[in-house]
Design an enzyme around this catalytic site. Sequence first.
Site, PDB file in Angstrom:
ATOM      1  N   TYR A   1       0.835  -1.202   0.000  1.00 60.59           N
ATOM      2  CA  TYR A   1       0.000   0.000   0.000  1.00 60.59           C
ATOM      3  C   TYR A   1       0.873   1.257   0.000  1.00 60.59           C
ATOM      4  CZ  TYR A   1      -3.672   3.205   1.649  1.00 60.59           C
ATOM      5  OH  TYR A   1      -4.563   4.245   1.786  1.00 60.59           O
TER       6      TYR A   1
ATOM      7  N   LYS B   1       1.030   4.049  -2.933  1.00 57.62           N
ATOM      8  CA  LYS B   1       0.664   5.435  -2.640  1.00 57.62           C
ATOM      9  C   LYS B   1       1.827   6.387  -2.900  1.00 57.62           C
ATOM     10  CE  LYS B   1      -3.655   5.018  -1.582  1.00 57.62           C
ATOM     11  NZ  LYS B   1      -4.679   5.653  -2.433  1.00 57.62           N
TER      12      LYS B   1
END
Length: 182
Positions: A99, A103
Site C-alpha cells: 500500500y 501510494k
Amino acid sequence: DITNYDDSLNAIKQALHTFGGLQIVVNNAGINRDRMFASMTEADWDAIMAVHLKGHFCMSSHAVHYWRGQAKEGKEVDARIINTTSGAGLQGSIGQSNYAAAKAGIAALTLNQAAELGRYGITANAVAPSARTGMTTAVPEMAERMKKPEDGSFDHFAPENVSNLLAWLACGEAAHVTGRVF
C-alpha cells in the site's frame, strides 16, 4: 473495472455521454491487503498495485486523451486530475509495504502529470487524506484514534474536511495550483 484499460474507458465514455463533457477526474479507488513484508504474497502485492497505481493510470490516461484531443482542436481546456495518495506513501506504514509503495507511486505520478500536462490546460494534484472511512475504521486501533470527539470539539477526522479541499481543487479558483500533494 478500473484496473482494466478497456473497461476504464467505458467510465470516461459514460461521463461524456451523461454530462456532455469531462472536466475533473478524482482517482480515489482503493483496497487494503495488509501484511508484514515477510508474509506478503505476490497476490497481495499485485492487487494493491492494480487498484491503486494502475487504476489511477487507466482513468487518467483516458481522460488525458480526451482533453489533449480537445486542446488539439483548438478548444480551451480547464481540467483537473485529483489523485488520492496516503500518509503511508509519504512516510511508510508497518504492515503495508504494498500500500505504501503504491501510494508513493501515486504521489510521484501526480508530480509527473503536473509537469507534462499543464501545456494542455490540465492540473494534477494529490490529496493524502486523514479521515474516518470504512478502510480506517476497519482497524480497531485506528477507529479508536479517529473516533468522533464526544465533547463536540472539532472533528479532525471528519470526511467533510477532506471533501472541501477536493471541491476547491476542482474549481476554477485552483486553476493555478498543480503538482502539489496536500
